[in-house]
Write an enzyme that holds these catalytic residues in place. Structure first.
Site, PDB file in Angstrom:
ATOM      1  N   ASP A 134       1.929   6.662   1.941  1.00 14.58           N
ATOM      2  CA  ASP A 134       1.105   5.616   2.464  1.00 14.58           C
ATOM      3  C   ASP A 134      -0.396   5.731   1.939  1.00 14.58           C
ATOM      4  O   ASP A 134      -0.950   6.453   2.361  1.00 14.58           O
ATOM      5  CB  ASP A 134       1.154   5.367   3.978  1.00 14.58           C
TER       6      ASP A 134
ATOM      7  N   LYS B 205       3.869   1.559  16.084  1.00 17.87           N
ATOM      8  CA  LYS B 205       2.566   2.400  16.598  1.00 17.87           C
ATOM      9  C   LYS B 205       3.262   2.865  17.879  1.00 17.87           C
ATOM     10  O   LYS B 205       2.333   2.601  19.054  1.00 17.87           O
ATOM     11  CB  LYS B 205       1.569   1.633  16.618  1.00 17.87           C
TER      12      LYS B 205
ATOM     13  N   ASP C 184       0.801  -1.228   0.107  1.00 16.05           N
ATOM     14  CA  ASP C 184      -0.161  -0.154   0.032  1.00 16.05           C
ATOM     15  C   ASP C 184       0.942   1.297   0.021  1.00 16.05           C
ATOM     16  O   ASP C 184       0.342   2.398   0.581  1.00 16.05           O
ATOM     17  CB  ASP C 184      -0.888   0.086   1.160  1.00 16.05           C
TER      18      ASP C 184
HETATM   19  N1  GDD Z   1      -0.403 -11.668   3.130  1.00  6.42           N
HETATM   20  C1  GDD Z   1      -0.683 -10.804   4.541  1.00  6.42           C
HETATM   21  N2  GDD Z   1      -1.155 -11.372   5.295  1.00  6.42           N
HETATM   22  N3  GDD Z   1      -0.332  -9.381   4.300  1.00  6.42           N
HETATM   23  C2  GDD Z   1      -0.523  -8.611   5.364  1.00  6.42           C
HETATM   24  C3  GDD Z   1      -1.148  -9.252   6.585  1.00  6.42           C
HETATM   25  C4  GDD Z   1      -1.646 -10.521   6.496  1.00  6.42           C
HETATM   26  O1  GDD Z   1      -1.888 -11.045   7.496  1.00  6.42           O
HETATM   27  N4  GDD Z   1      -1.132  -7.998   7.394  1.00  6.42           N
HETATM   28  C5  GDD Z   1      -0.844  -7.000   6.519  1.00  6.42           C
HETATM   29  N5  GDD Z   1      -0.483  -7.342   5.460  1.00  6.42           N
HETATM   30  C6  GDD Z   1       0.163  -6.203   4.349  1.00  6.42           C
HETATM   31  C7  GDD Z   1      -0.934  -5.287   4.128  1.00  6.42           C
HETATM   32  O2  GDD Z   1      -1.810  -5.478   3.057  1.00  6.42           O
HETATM   33  C8  GDD Z   1      -0.080  -3.947   3.786  1.00  6.42           C
HETATM   34  O3  GDD Z   1       0.536  -3.942   2.366  1.00  6.42           O
HETATM   35  C9  GDD Z   1       1.282  -4.350   4.644  1.00  6.42           C
HETATM   36  O4  GDD Z   1       1.125  -5.860   4.880  1.00  6.42           O
HETATM   37  C10 GDD Z   1       1.315  -3.464   5.886  1.00  6.42           C
HETATM   38  O5  GDD Z   1       0.200  -3.770   6.597  1.00  6.42           O
HETATM   39  P1  GDD Z   1      -0.830  -2.540   7.041  1.00  6.42           P
HETATM   40  O6  GDD Z   1      -1.881  -3.178   8.057  1.00  6.42           O
HETATM   41  O7  GDD Z   1      -0.968  -1.623   5.833  1.00  6.42           O
HETATM   42  O8  GDD Z   1       0.177  -1.824   8.172  1.00  6.42           O
HETATM   43  P2  GDD Z   1       0.423  -0.198   8.551  1.00  6.42           P
HETATM   44  O9  GDD Z   1       0.194   0.441   7.424  1.00  6.42           O
HETATM   45  O10 GDD Z   1      -0.438  -0.176   9.615  1.00  6.42           O
HETATM   46  O11 GDD Z   1       1.950  -0.432   9.016  1.00  6.42           O
HETATM   47  C11 GDD Z   1       2.839  -1.045   8.205  1.00  6.42           C
HETATM   48  O12 GDD Z   1       3.461   0.032   7.203  1.00  6.42           O
HETATM   49  C12 GDD Z   1       3.851   1.354   7.705  1.00  6.42           C
HETATM   50  C13 GDD Z   1       4.243   2.068   6.395  1.00  6.42           C
HETATM   51  O13 GDD Z   1       3.188   2.493   5.687  1.00  6.42           O
HETATM   52  C14 GDD Z   1       4.110  -1.323   9.224  1.00  6.42           C
HETATM   53  O14 GDD Z   1       5.111  -2.000   8.434  1.00  6.42           O
HETATM   54  C15 GDD Z   1       4.826   0.188   9.693  1.00  6.42           C
HETATM   55  O15 GDD Z   1       6.077  -0.307  10.527  1.00  6.42           O
HETATM   56  C16 GDD Z   1       5.137   0.963   8.623  1.00  6.42           C
HETATM   57  O16 GDD Z   1       5.697   2.189   9.195  1.00  6.42           O
HETATM   58 MG    MG Z   2      -0.754   0.220   5.598  1.00  5.69          MG
END
Ligand code: GDD
Ligand code: MG
Length: 360
Positions: free
Chosen positions: A223, A162, A111
């Protein structure tokens, strides 16, 4: 490095914008499903094998991207039965990797729109001799991200996902969601249960004395978690601020896709995309917005920083500013929808029904 894992799973609802029928990774940004940009950028950096780790909706990705050959990639899909978290998803696709234990594997969140120099991250990884290297970026408010302080050499000293308290906000450097892992590190993630790479794997590796290297890079980074960010990202792709080889056409103020009709005196600006078969009528102005396929913007409408869903209709003289209009919705003439307005798919707003007032 020739292999990558793309993470596109997680809680389904977060991946589906409330007002679109299409799951978020497949909503067109600059005319093509968003994921196309990430895949094309990986390809341009020398990646030729990508495993997409999904926990749902693989059936949406596969019919579109197929075996990846249109993008010059060999693309595979692995669907989790239950979401395994970011680390679990990585471990779950390990058997599909071809790299030897010491070889680097690129991993990225699905994303993120970024101009990251992927080859520079791989170089940093090689020269530092790290087990894992992370792309870091700086943000004003890091609370929604993973905080990653580093020492003077760029070596990661902690990973705080977070952060909740002010004391935890020790840096403005955050995890930008792109990593290079040594293949052997992937094999150490426990299999068959949910694992968060951010909350478990990274802190665990640091506690065990592993070498995590950060590369702070101030290139374009966004993001796409909210529809507003998505609209911004699409416009930045069109404007050329966010570099992607997958933008169909030359970068500039607007992108008008095949079969769209734009009246000669309509004004399109700020990276606006007009989808295939969409229509923009005389005197309409569309700025910094994404108008999806088959939508209609009627005469004199004024659309700014908004997302207009596929087949939706925006009535004459209606003003949209920071709005998201669901697929097939109809907004009648002479309405005003501002800052955060969300119209459900297929909903109908009559003529002259909504205005915004500056009165208190
Ligand atoms: N296959 C799979 N299975 N993918 C997953 C799963 C899962 O269970 N959970 C999350 N993802 C994928 C999401 O689709 C996304 O592309 C990515 O892993 C990160 O998950 P998000 O749920 O979007 O996390 P976030 O945005 O709260 O935080 C993450 O991204 C930040 C940057 O945008 C973390 O990696 C943070 O540390 C980072 O700063
Ligand atoms: Mg995300």
């Amino acid at each position: 490095m020739t292999e990558a894992i793309l993470l596109v799973g997680g809680k389904g609802t977060r991946l589906r914008p409330l007002t679109m029928n299409t799951p978020k990774p497949m909503v067109p940004a600059a005319g093509v499903p968003f994921l196309t940009h990430q895949l094309a950028r990986a390809r341009a950096a020398g990646v030729d094998h990508v495993v997409m780790a999904t926990s749902y909706l693989a059936e949406v990705f596969e019919p579109h991207f197929g075996d990846g050959s249109d993008l010059g990639l060999h693309l595979e899909y692995v669907t989790e039965v239950e979401p395994l978290g970011t680390g679990g998803a990585i471990r779950n696709v390990a058997s599909r990797l071809r790299s030897a234990p010491g070889e680097p594997v690129l991993i990225f969140n699905g994303d993120i729109l970024t101009g990251l120099d992927i080859e520079a991250l791989v170089d940093t990884h090689r020269t530092s001799g790290a087990d894992v290297s992370l792309h870091l970026t700086r943000v004003e408010d890091p609370r929604a991200f993973g905080l990653v302080p580093t020492d003077a050499t760029g070596r990661v000293t902690a990973f705080l996902e977070k952060p909740q308290t002010p004391e935890e906000i020790v840096t403005d450097q955050i995890n930008a969601g792109a990593y290079v892992f040594n293949r052997s590190v992937i094999d150490t993630i426990p299999a068959g249960r949910p694992v968060s790479v951010e909350r478990e794997t990274f802190p665990g590796l640091l506690a065990d004395g592993a070498h995590l290297q950060g590369m702070v890079d101030s290139t374009y980074w966004l993001d796409l978690g909210t529809p507003q960010a998505f609209v911004r990202g699409s416009a930045d792709l069109v404007l050329g601020r966010a570099p992607s080889p997958a933008v169909p056409g030359r970068c500039g103020d607007r992108l008008v896709l095949d079969g769209a009709e734009v009246a000669p005196d309509a004004k399109l600006s700020g990276g606006t995309v007009i989808g295939a078969g969409a229509r923009v009528e005389p005197g309409a102005r569309v700025d910094g917005s994404t108008v999806l396929d088959g939508a209609v913007v009627e005469a004199g409408a004024d659309v700014r920083d908004s997302l207009v869903g596929a087949g939706a209709r925006i009535g004459a003289r209606t003003v949209l500013d920071g709005a998201v209009i669901g697929d097939g919705a109809v907004v009648g003439a002479d309405n005003e929808l501002r800052g955060g307005a969300r119209i459900w798919c297929g909903a109908r707003i009559p003529d002259a029904a909504i205005r915004f007032s500056s009165d208190q």
